[in-house]
Design an enzyme around this catalytic site. Structure first.
Site, mmCIF file in Angstrom:
data_model
loop_
_atom_site.group_PDB
_atom_site.id
_atom_site.type_symbol
_atom_site.label_atom_id
_atom_site.label_comp_id
_atom_site.label_asym_id
_atom_site.label_seq_id
_atom_site.Cartn_x
_atom_site.Cartn_y
_atom_site.Cartn_z
ATOM 1 N N PHE A 9 42.412 53.738 62.318
ATOM 2 C CA PHE A 9 42.694 53.453 63.564
ATOM 3 C C PHE A 9 43.535 52.534 63.981
ATOM 4 C CE2 PHE A 9 41.026 56.923 65.412
ATOM 5 C CZ PHE A 9 40.940 57.999 64.571
ATOM 6 N N LEU B 283 48.737 43.465 69.262
ATOM 7 C CA LEU B 283 48.004 43.494 70.535
ATOM 8 C C LEU B 283 46.891 42.226 70.442
ATOM 9 C CD1 LEU B 283 47.602 43.533 73.459
ATOM 10 C CD2 LEU B 283 45.313 44.875 72.809
ATOM 11 N N TYR C 243 57.365 58.148 62.900
ATOM 12 C CA TYR C 243 56.853 57.122 62.188
ATOM 13 C C TYR C 243 55.180 57.652 62.002
ATOM 14 C CZ TYR C 243 52.398 54.813 60.421
ATOM 15 O OH TYR C 243 50.871 53.828 60.121
ATOM 16 N N ARG D 253 41.542 51.492 72.482
ATOM 17 C CA ARG D 253 41.473 51.888 70.949
ATOM 18 C C ARG D 253 40.225 50.559 70.528
ATOM 19 N NH1 ARG D 253 45.377 52.986 72.185
ATOM 20 N NH2 ARG D 253 47.766 53.254 72.339
HETATM 21 N N1 UDP Z 1 49.579 46.392 74.187
HETATM 22 C C1 UDP Z 1 49.965 45.343 75.479
HETATM 23 N N2 UDP Z 1 50.314 44.601 74.699
HETATM 24 C C2 UDP Z 1 51.248 44.127 73.504
HETATM 25 C C3 UDP Z 1 51.378 44.935 72.446
HETATM 26 C C4 UDP Z 1 50.373 45.858 72.836
HETATM 27 O O1 UDP Z 1 49.077 45.996 76.137
HETATM 28 O O2 UDP Z 1 52.326 43.149 73.758
HETATM 29 C C5 UDP Z 1 48.518 48.005 73.876
HETATM 30 C C6 UDP Z 1 49.902 49.079 73.434
HETATM 31 O O3 UDP Z 1 50.203 49.016 74.379
HETATM 32 C C7 UDP Z 1 48.387 49.803 73.289
HETATM 33 C C8 UDP Z 1 47.415 48.916 72.639
HETATM 34 O O4 UDP Z 1 47.846 47.352 73.231
HETATM 35 O O5 UDP Z 1 47.569 50.208 73.817
HETATM 36 C C9 UDP Z 1 47.361 48.100 71.086
HETATM 37 O O6 UDP Z 1 48.455 48.002 70.782
HETATM 38 P P1 UDP Z 1 48.692 47.635 69.151
HETATM 39 O O7 UDP Z 1 50.388 47.903 68.941
HETATM 40 O O8 UDP Z 1 48.481 46.162 68.935
HETATM 41 O O9 UDP Z 1 48.762 48.801 68.231
HETATM 42 P P2 UDP Z 1 48.911 50.659 68.221
HETATM 43 O O10 UDP Z 1 47.580 51.150 69.186
HETATM 44 O O11 UDP Z 1 50.261 50.930 68.997
HETATM 45 O O12 UDP Z 1 49.013 51.006 67.219
#
Ligand code: UDP
Length: 330
Positions: free
Chosen positions: A169, A190, A141, A221
């Site tokens: 971000f 998340l 991706y 993040r």
């Molecule tokens: N995350 C988590 N549990 C979930 C989904 C996401 O702990 O069910 C964590 C994920 O590992 C990352 C953060 O939340 O550290 C943000 O994840 P998201 O998928 O929202 O966005 P990304 O940063 O991957 O684009």
């Protein structure tokens, strides 16, 4: 009146941008194949159902309308899926964008705002990431986004494109008027998952790793409100229309929040219990991604209005509480 073509305008960030473009007085036409977008999200301007890979459709579209510029969101956008199905990403994102750029070239449209990602950056991650930070995308991706940036830069050098690549971000939140919001099937992000757990639509939120080298052990993040992202597209468009220099711009708040901090903030906002369980780290996740967006502030005049994490979660909560199309099985 000339129109702005919004590809992927029925998706999450695309629909919020179409709404803001309409309120800023732009005429828009949304092009979306509805593979992940939603027809009810394409409610501003005209709507055409179709694919950016369909050159004949693009020819008809560019011939029958006066298109001034393109804001290009249409792409597959799931990191995990891209690892399992890389070809889908190179076909949709890279080949699809080449098809779109070719049609723009055939019809003399030279202005493009492109949705890119902070996932193009590589280590070290313990700094505020600036646009000149080393690029080292890991997933197909992120690689596909980086490749498209390269194609656009080369076209710029050849004098046939003027583009801005916006490196988002973590997009979060929903339209404060709750007309559109975040709806992914399946949901992997998340904040929506946390709110679905608060609503009892999920048993528990899995915390992916608490052994990172961060203050509470969970990953950090930079969450940025989707409406602030949308507004940056309008500023980028105006910047290009005024003859501003092409290039890449980070869009973040410059503030990091850990997974645990997001869950705590969501507990406060919702007043609900949010059950959690520990899970292993998710493959491909960085410990920390926080962006320096001073270039966007300085050059585009961008000034995020909804930076507070509680406000971001409040707008998402207002949306998810009323979201009836939720399908936990998909
Ligand atoms: N995350 C988590 N549990 C979930 C989904 C996401 O702990 O069910 C964590 C994920 O590992 C990352 C953060 O939340 O550290 C943000 O994840 P998201 O998928 O929202 O966005 P990304 O940063 O991957 O684009």
């Amino acid at each position: 009146m000339a129109q702005i073509l919004v590809t992927g305008g029925a998706g999450y960030i695309g629909s919020h941008t179409a709404k803001r473009l309409a309120s800023a007085g732009f005429e828009t036409v949304v092009l979306d194949n509805l593979s992940t977008g939603h027809r009810d999200f394409a409610r501003w301007g005209a709507f055409v159902q179709g694919d950016i890979a369909d050159g004949e459709l693009l020819d008809r579209l560019f011939t029958s309308r006066t298109i001034d510029a393109v804001v290009h969101f249409a792409a597959a956008s799931q990191v995990g899926e891209s690892v399992r199905e890389p070809l889908r990403y190179y076909r949709n994102n890279v080949a699809g964008t080449v098809s779109l750029l070719s049609a723009m070239r055939r019809h003399g449209v030279e202005t493009l705002v492109f949705s890119s990602t902070c996932a193009v950056y590589g280590p070290p991650f313990d700094v505020l990431l600036t646009e000149d930070h080393p690029s080292a995308p890991i997933s197909p991706y992120a690689k596909s986004k980086r490749m498209m940036e390269d194609v656009m830069e080369d076209m710029g050098r050849a004098g046939c494109l003027r583009h801005v690549a916006l490196r988002y971000f973590n997009a979060a939140g929903a339209d404060p008027e709750a007309e559109v919001g975040e709806r992914h099937n399946p949901e992997t992000h998340l904040i929506p998952l946390v709110l679905q757990a608060a609503l009892g639509q999920r048993e528990a939120l899995s915390i992916f790793g608490d052994d990172y080298d961060t203050p509470d052990g969970t990953a950090i993040r930079d969450y940025i409100h989707v409406q602030d992202l949308a507004d940056a597209h309008i500023l980028a468009l105006r910047h290009l229309q005024k003859g501003g220099a092409p290039g890449a711009f980070n869009l973040g708040n410059g503030q990091g929040h850990s997974v645990r901090q997001i869950i705590d903030a969501a507990r406060e906002v919702t007043g609900r219990d949010i059950p959690t369980r520990m899970a292993p780290r998710r493959e491909g996740d960085s410990p920390r991604l926080v962006g320096d967006a001073s270039k966007a502030r300085r050059v585009l005049g961008w000034n995020p209005q909804l930076a507070d994490i509680r406000r971001i979660i409040e707008t998402a909560w207002a949306w998810h509480k009323n979201e009836t199309s939720f399908t936990p099985t998909r």
